[in-house]
Design an enzyme around this catalytic site. Structure first.
Site, PDB file in Angstrom:
ATOM      1  N   GLY A 258      26.135  -0.437  14.734  1.00  0.00           N
ATOM      2  CA  GLY A 258      25.873   0.887  15.304  1.00  0.00           C
ATOM      3  C   GLY A 258      24.587   0.858  16.114  1.00  0.00           C
ATOM      4  O   GLY A 258      23.881  -0.156  16.164  1.00  0.00           O
TER       5      GLY A 258
ATOM      6  N   GLY B  50      31.528   5.371  11.303  1.00  0.00           N
ATOM      7  CA  GLY B  50      31.704   5.960  12.631  1.00  0.00           C
ATOM      8  C   GLY B  50      31.941   4.894  13.695  1.00  0.00           C
ATOM      9  O   GLY B  50      32.654   5.117  14.674  1.00  0.00           O
TER      10      GLY B  50
ATOM     11  N   GLU C  56      30.933  -3.582   6.366  1.00  0.00           N
ATOM     12  CA  GLU C  56      29.628  -3.020   5.986  1.00  0.00           C
ATOM     13  C   GLU C  56      29.540  -2.858   4.466  1.00  0.00           C
ATOM     14  O   GLU C  56      28.504  -3.156   3.861  1.00  0.00           O
ATOM     15  CB  GLU C  56      29.413  -1.673   6.674  1.00  0.00           C
TER      16      GLU C  56
HETATM   17  C1  5RP Z   1      29.331   1.830  11.823  1.00  0.00           C
HETATM   18  C2  5RP Z   1      28.464   2.699  11.018  1.00  0.00           C
HETATM   19  C3  5RP Z   1      27.163   3.104  11.622  1.00  0.00           C
HETATM   20  O1  5RP Z   1      26.134   2.696  10.781  1.00  0.00           O
HETATM   21  C4  5RP Z   1      27.134   4.581  11.783  1.00  0.00           C
HETATM   22  O2  5RP Z   1      28.251   4.962  12.562  1.00  0.00           O
HETATM   23  C5  5RP Z   1      25.844   5.066  12.445  1.00  0.00           C
HETATM   24  O3  5RP Z   1      25.841   4.664  13.785  1.00  0.00           O
HETATM   25  P1  5RP Z   1      24.639   5.029  14.757  1.00  0.00           P
HETATM   26  O4  5RP Z   1      23.440   4.297  14.252  1.00  0.00           O
HETATM   27  O5  5RP Z   1      25.104   4.546  16.112  1.00  0.00           O
HETATM   28  O6  5RP Z   1      24.453   6.527  14.725  1.00  0.00           O
HETATM   29  O7  5RP Z   1      28.747   3.088   9.922  1.00  0.00           O
HETATM   30  O8  5RP Z   1      30.571   1.626  11.201  1.00  0.00           O
END
Ligand code: 5RP
Length: 236
Positions: A32, A101, A108
Protein backbone atom coordinates in the site's frame (compact mmCIF):
# COMPACT_ATOMS: atom_id res chain seq x y z
CA UNK A 1 2.15 25.37 11.92
CA UNK A 2 0.16 23.74 9.09
CA UNK A 3 -0.87 20.10 9.57
CA UNK A 4 0.66 17.43 7.32
CA UNK A 5 -1.46 16.23 4.40
CA UNK A 6 -2.24 12.50 4.21
CA UNK A 7 0.86 11.76 2.12
CA UNK A 8 3.16 13.58 4.50
CA UNK A 9 1.45 11.93 7.45
CA UNK A 10 2.09 8.53 5.88
CA UNK A 11 5.75 9.42 5.49
CA UNK A 12 5.96 10.66 9.10
CA UNK A 13 4.47 7.43 10.44
CA UNK A 14 6.79 5.39 8.20
CA UNK A 15 9.82 7.34 9.41
CA UNK A 16 8.86 6.72 13.07
CA UNK A 17 8.68 2.98 12.35
CA UNK A 18 12.35 3.05 11.33
CA UNK A 19 13.17 3.59 15.03
CA UNK A 20 12.05 0.00 15.65
CA UNK A 21 14.42 -1.54 13.11
CA UNK A 22 17.56 -3.25 14.36
CA UNK A 23 20.47 -4.68 12.36
CA UNK A 24 19.97 -8.27 11.28
CA UNK A 25 16.17 -8.16 11.49
CA UNK A 26 13.97 -10.32 9.31
CA UNK A 27 11.27 -7.87 8.23
CA UNK A 28 7.84 -8.36 6.75
CA UNK A 29 7.26 -5.57 4.23
CA UNK A 30 3.65 -4.44 3.88
CA UNK A 31 1.65 -3.32 0.86
CA UNK A 32 0.00 0.00 0.00
CA UNK A 33 0.99 3.64 -0.21
CA UNK A 34 1.99 3.96 3.47
CA UNK A 35 4.03 0.75 3.43
CA UNK A 36 5.66 2.02 0.23
CA UNK A 37 6.89 5.09 2.15
CA UNK A 38 8.46 2.75 4.70
CA UNK A 39 10.09 0.58 2.02
CA UNK A 40 11.56 3.69 0.38
CA UNK A 41 13.01 4.92 3.70
CA UNK A 42 14.29 1.47 4.59
CA UNK A 43 16.00 1.30 1.20
CA UNK A 44 17.90 4.47 2.10
CA UNK A 45 19.05 2.90 5.38
CA UNK A 46 20.16 -0.24 3.55
CA UNK A 47 22.11 1.91 1.11
CA UNK A 48 23.79 3.47 4.17
CA UNK A 49 24.85 0.02 5.38
CA UNK A 50 21.95 -1.36 7.46
CA UNK A 51 21.82 -5.15 7.14
CA UNK A 52 18.26 -6.56 7.12
CA UNK A 53 16.30 -9.02 5.02
CA UNK A 54 12.79 -8.26 3.75
CA UNK A 55 9.91 -10.65 3.12
CA UNK A 56 7.40 -8.82 0.89
CA UNK A 57 3.63 -9.16 1.26
CA UNK A 58 2.95 -8.63 -2.47
CA UNK A 59 4.58 -8.73 -5.88
CA UNK A 60 4.22 -4.93 -5.94
CA UNK A 61 6.20 -4.52 -2.73
CA UNK A 62 8.77 -7.08 -3.89
CA UNK A 63 9.39 -5.01 -7.03
CA UNK A 64 9.78 -1.79 -5.03
CA UNK A 65 12.06 -3.43 -2.46
CA UNK A 66 14.31 -4.82 -5.21
CA UNK A 67 14.41 -1.42 -6.88
CA UNK A 68 15.63 0.26 -3.68
CA UNK A 69 18.16 -2.48 -2.92
CA UNK A 70 16.59 -4.29 0.05
CA UNK A 71 17.74 -7.95 0.12
CA UNK A 72 14.69 -10.23 -0.06
CA UNK A 73 13.89 -13.73 1.18
CA UNK A 74 10.84 -15.98 1.09
CA UNK A 75 8.93 -17.49 3.99
CA UNK A 76 10.47 -20.82 2.98
CA UNK A 77 13.93 -19.35 3.72
CA UNK A 78 12.73 -17.37 6.76
CA UNK A 79 9.63 -18.89 8.38
CA UNK A 80 10.05 -16.79 11.53
CA UNK A 81 10.21 -13.01 11.25
CA UNK A 82 11.17 -10.39 13.81
CA UNK A 83 8.84 -7.62 12.72
CA UNK A 84 6.30 -6.70 10.06
CA UNK A 85 5.58 -3.06 9.19
CA UNK A 86 2.39 -2.57 7.21
CA UNK A 87 -0.41 -0.09 6.61
CA UNK A 88 -4.11 -0.50 7.35
CA UNK A 89 -7.43 0.69 6.03
CA UNK A 90 -8.84 1.15 9.54
CA UNK A 91 -7.74 0.68 13.12
CA UNK A 92 -9.62 1.01 16.40
CA UNK A 93 -8.43 1.75 19.94
CA UNK A 94 -7.93 -2.00 20.58
CA UNK A 95 -5.54 -2.21 17.58
CA UNK A 96 -8.05 -4.24 15.61
CA UNK A 97 -7.67 -3.61 11.89
CA UNK A 98 -9.34 -3.79 8.54
CA UNK A 99 -6.80 -4.53 5.82
CA UNK A 100 -6.89 -5.61 2.21
CA UNK A 101 -7.80 -2.41 0.41
CA UNK A 102 -4.80 -3.10 -1.81
CA UNK A 103 -5.82 -6.71 -2.32
CA UNK A 104 -2.90 -8.25 -0.43
CA UNK A 105 -4.67 -9.31 2.75
CA UNK A 106 -3.86 -13.01 2.65
CA UNK A 107 -0.10 -12.64 2.27
CA UNK A 108 -0.21 -9.70 4.69
CA UNK A 109 -1.86 -11.86 7.33
CA UNK A 110 0.40 -14.87 6.76
CA UNK A 111 3.47 -12.66 7.10
CA UNK A 112 2.15 -10.64 10.06
CA UNK A 113 1.34 -13.86 11.92
CA UNK A 114 4.79 -15.27 11.14
CA UNK A 115 6.27 -12.21 12.88
CA UNK A 116 7.01 -11.64 16.54
CA UNK A 117 5.60 -8.17 16.20
CA UNK A 118 3.41 -6.22 13.76
CA UNK A 119 3.66 -2.43 13.63
CA UNK A 120 0.95 -0.62 11.70
CA UNK A 121 1.70 2.75 10.14
CA UNK A 122 -1.15 5.02 9.12
CA UNK A 123 -2.35 8.56 8.78
CA UNK A 124 -4.85 9.51 11.46
CA UNK A 125 -7.82 9.31 9.07
CA UNK A 126 -7.63 5.52 9.47
CA UNK A 127 -8.62 5.72 13.15
CA UNK A 128 -12.23 4.70 13.80
CA UNK A 129 -14.39 4.17 16.87
CA UNK A 130 -16.10 1.19 15.24
CA UNK A 131 -14.62 -0.86 12.39
CA UNK A 132 -16.58 -1.19 9.17
CA UNK A 133 -16.78 2.20 7.50
CA UNK A 134 -14.16 0.88 5.08
CA UNK A 135 -15.62 -2.03 3.07
CA UNK A 136 -14.29 -5.27 4.55
CA UNK A 137 -12.27 -7.22 1.96
CA UNK A 138 -12.83 -10.98 1.96
CA UNK A 139 -10.55 -13.12 -0.20
CA UNK A 140 -12.44 -16.02 -1.78
CA UNK A 141 -11.78 -18.98 -4.05
CA UNK A 142 -12.78 -18.45 -7.69
CA UNK A 143 -15.03 -21.52 -7.54
CA UNK A 144 -18.66 -21.06 -6.53
CA UNK A 145 -18.61 -17.30 -6.11
CA UNK A 146 -22.42 -16.95 -5.92
CA UNK A 147 -22.56 -19.48 -3.08
CA UNK A 148 -19.76 -17.78 -1.19
CA UNK A 149 -21.43 -14.38 -1.61
CA UNK A 150 -24.69 -15.78 -0.21
CA UNK A 151 -22.95 -17.46 2.72
CA UNK A 152 -20.93 -14.30 3.40
CA UNK A 153 -24.15 -12.26 3.48
CA UNK A 154 -25.71 -14.78 5.90
CA UNK A 155 -22.61 -14.78 8.11
CA UNK A 156 -22.62 -10.99 8.22
CA UNK A 157 -26.31 -10.92 9.13
CA UNK A 158 -25.77 -13.41 11.97
CA UNK A 159 -22.97 -11.18 13.25
CA UNK A 160 -25.37 -8.22 13.20
CA UNK A 161 -24.12 -6.60 9.96
CA UNK A 162 -25.85 -5.72 6.74
CA UNK A 163 -24.83 -4.13 3.48
CA UNK A 164 -23.88 -4.59 -0.10
CA UNK A 165 -21.33 -7.27 -1.00
CA UNK A 166 -19.48 -6.54 -4.23
CA UNK A 167 -17.03 -8.66 -6.22
CA UNK A 168 -13.98 -6.41 -6.65
CA UNK A 169 -13.19 -5.57 -10.26
CA UNK A 170 -10.16 -4.22 -12.02
CA UNK A 171 -10.31 -2.96 -15.63
CA UNK A 172 -13.74 -4.56 -16.15
CA UNK A 173 -12.77 -8.05 -14.94
CA UNK A 174 -12.69 -9.60 -11.46
CA UNK A 175 -9.65 -8.48 -9.50
CA UNK A 176 -7.29 -11.42 -8.91
CA UNK A 177 -4.98 -11.42 -5.87
CA UNK A 178 -1.32 -12.46 -5.99
CA UNK A 179 -2.53 -15.85 -4.74
CA UNK A 180 -5.01 -16.21 -7.62
CA UNK A 181 -8.16 -15.51 -5.62
CA UNK A 182 -11.08 -13.09 -5.96
CA UNK A 183 -12.01 -10.44 -3.39
CA UNK A 184 -15.43 -9.46 -2.07
CA UNK A 185 -15.79 -5.96 -0.66
CA UNK A 186 -18.40 -6.01 2.11
CA UNK A 187 -19.94 -2.57 2.66
CA UNK A 188 -21.13 -3.14 6.21
CA UNK A 189 -20.94 0.38 7.64
CA UNK A 190 -20.20 -0.82 11.15
CA UNK A 191 -18.96 -4.10 12.56
CA UNK A 192 -19.94 -4.19 16.22
CA UNK A 193 -18.70 -7.73 16.84
CA UNK A 194 -15.58 -8.23 14.70
CA UNK A 195 -14.52 -11.45 16.48
CA UNK A 196 -17.93 -13.00 15.87
CA UNK A 197 -17.93 -11.98 12.21
CA UNK A 198 -14.36 -13.24 11.73
CA UNK A 199 -15.22 -16.65 13.17
CA UNK A 200 -18.27 -16.93 10.92
CA UNK A 201 -16.34 -15.91 7.80
CA UNK A 202 -13.52 -18.43 8.24
CA UNK A 203 -16.12 -21.19 8.57
CA UNK A 204 -17.28 -20.61 4.97
CA UNK A 205 -15.55 -23.12 2.64
CA UNK A 206 -15.09 -20.62 -0.20
CA UNK A 207 -13.54 -17.98 2.04
CA UNK A 208 -9.75 -18.07 1.96
CA UNK A 209 -9.36 -15.29 4.53
CA UNK A 210 -10.76 -11.90 5.50
CA UNK A 211 -9.34 -8.47 6.19
CA UNK A 212 -10.12 -8.39 9.92
CA UNK A 213 -6.77 -8.47 11.73
CA UNK A 214 -7.70 -9.12 15.35
CA UNK A 215 -5.10 -9.47 18.08
CA UNK A 216 -2.30 -9.34 15.50
CA UNK A 217 -0.99 -5.76 15.58
CA UNK A 218 1.00 -4.87 18.68
CA UNK A 219 1.60 -1.21 17.83
CA UNK A 220 -0.08 1.43 15.67
CA UNK A 221 1.88 4.52 14.69
CA UNK A 222 -0.49 7.17 13.38
CA UNK A 223 0.41 10.64 12.18
CA UNK A 224 -1.68 13.74 11.59
CA UNK A 225 -2.36 17.27 12.72
CA UNK A 226 -1.58 16.42 16.33
CA UNK A 227 1.80 14.89 15.47
CA UNK A 228 2.67 11.22 15.89
CA UNK A 229 0.74 8.92 18.22
CA UNK A 230 2.02 5.48 19.18
CA UNK A 231 -0.71 3.13 20.40
CA UNK A 232 -0.03 -0.20 22.06
CA UNK A 233 3.36 -1.64 22.83
CA UNK A 234 5.87 1.23 22.85
CA UNK A 235 9.65 1.08 22.65
CA UNK A 236 11.92 -0.02 19.90
C1 5RP B 1 -3.20 -3.61 1.28
C2 5RP B 1 -3.50 -3.05 2.61
C3 5RP B 1 -2.99 -1.68 2.89
O1 5RP B 1 -2.17 -1.73 4.01
C4 5RP B 1 -4.14 -0.78 3.14
O2 5RP B 1 -5.00 -0.83 2.02
C5 5RP B 1 -3.70 0.67 3.39
O3 5RP B 1 -3.21 1.21 2.20
P1 5RP B 1 -2.68 2.70 2.12
O4 5RP B 1 -1.46 2.77 2.97
O5 5RP B 1 -2.39 2.91 0.65
O6 5RP B 1 -3.78 3.61 2.62
O7 5RP B 1 -4.11 -3.64 3.45
O8 5RP B 1 -3.84 -4.85 1.09
Amino acid sequence: MSSPGPLNAKRLAAARALDFIEPGMRLGLGTGSTAAEFVALLGQRVADGLRVVGIPTSERTAAQARAVGIPLATLEDQPELDLTVDGADEFDSRLRLIKGGGGALLREKIIAMASHRMIVIADESKAVAVLGRFPLPVEIDQFGVAVTVRQTREAAARAGCQGEIVLRESAGAPFVSDGGNFILDCHLGRIDAPEDLAARLVAIPGVVDHGLFLGIASTVISAGAGGITVLGRPGS
